[in-house]
Scaffold this motif. Structure first.
Motif, short mmCIF file in Angstrom:
data_model
loop_
_atom_site.label_atom_id
_atom_site.label_comp_id
_atom_site.label_asym_id
_atom_site.label_seq_id
_atom_site.Cartn_x
_atom_site.Cartn_y
_atom_site.Cartn_z
N ILE A 21 -1.85 -16.14 41.17
CA ILE A 21 -2.35 -14.83 41.61
C ILE A 21 -3.54 -15.02 42.57
O ILE A 21 -3.63 -14.37 43.61
N LEU A 22 -4.42 -15.94 42.23
CA LEU A 22 -5.56 -16.20 43.10
C LEU A 22 -5.14 -16.86 44.41
O LEU A 22 -5.75 -16.62 45.46
N LYS A 24 -2.45 -16.14 46.04
CA LYS A 24 -2.01 -15.02 46.87
C LYS A 24 -3.21 -14.26 47.42
O LYS A 24 -3.27 -13.93 48.61
N LYS A 25 -4.19 -13.96 46.55
CA LYS A 25 -5.37 -13.23 47.00
C LYS A 25 -6.12 -14.02 48.08
O LYS A 25 -6.62 -13.45 49.03
N GLY A 26 -6.19 -15.33 47.92
CA GLY A 26 -6.87 -16.15 48.90
C GLY A 26 -6.06 -16.35 50.17
O GLY A 26 -6.62 -16.43 51.27
N VAL A 28 -4.09 -14.30 51.74
CA VAL A 28 -4.14 -13.17 52.68
C VAL A 28 -5.45 -13.14 53.47
O VAL A 28 -5.56 -12.45 54.46
N LEU A 29 -6.43 -13.91 53.02
CA LEU A 29 -7.72 -13.97 53.73
C LEU A 29 -7.74 -15.05 54.81
O LEU A 29 -8.69 -15.13 55.57
N ALA A 42 -11.33 -16.98 46.31
CA ALA A 42 -10.06 -16.81 45.57
C ALA A 42 -9.20 -18.05 45.66
O ALA A 42 -8.63 -18.50 44.65
N SER A 84 1.42 -9.84 39.20
CA SER A 84 1.41 -9.44 40.61
C SER A 84 1.63 -7.93 40.74
O SER A 84 1.12 -7.30 41.66
N PHE A 87 -2.04 -6.60 39.45
CA PHE A 87 -3.21 -6.92 40.26
C PHE A 87 -2.99 -6.85 41.76
O PHE A 87 -3.95 -6.73 42.52
N LEU A 88 -1.73 -6.96 42.19
CA LEU A 88 -1.45 -6.99 43.63
C LEU A 88 -0.63 -5.81 44.10
O LEU A 88 -0.37 -5.67 45.29
#
Length: 114
Positions: A21-22, A24-26, A28-29, A42, A84, A87-88
């Motif tokens: 999950i992290l 994915k969050k990281g 996209v940055l 992330a 996901s 949280f996503l």
């Protein structure tokens, strides 16, 4: 009461799921034109959790036969899909639910007498 092997395998699945999950969050940055965007909290925390999961996995394999432990990697598929969605904001279709049910059923069957 739960068996320590089962608790260990569940912990591995949860830690690894957190890593995914992290990731994915990281991810996209990340800006491909700026290498420094790869250094984001992330993504780093995701790598850390994934590393912990790997160390726990190696530790678990000292005590649990691979044929019994490996099906628990499929629990991660279920948890990543659920987390996901939570949280996503990913959507879970009816077919996903059916598929996750089949995976979970297989996990239960293969882990009898763990």
């Amino acid at each position: 009461m739960f068996d320590r092997n089962l608790l260990l395998l569940l912990a591995i699945s949860l830690v690894t799921t957190g890593g995914h999950i992290l990731f994915k969050k990281g991810a996209v940055l990340i800006n491909v034109e700026n290498i420094f965007t790869w250094i984001n909290p992330a993504l780093i925390m995701g790598m850390f959790l994934y590393g912990i999961g790997t160390v726990l996995w190696v530790f678990a394999l000292r005590f649990i036969p691979l044929s019994k432990a490996y099906p628990f990697t499929f629990l991660t598929f279920i948890l990543v899909t659920l987390f996901s969605a939570i949280f996503l904001g990913d959507k879970i279709t009816a077919w996903y639910v059916v598929g996750m049910g089949l995976i979970f059923g297989g996990l239960v069957l293969t882990s009898l007498n763990l």
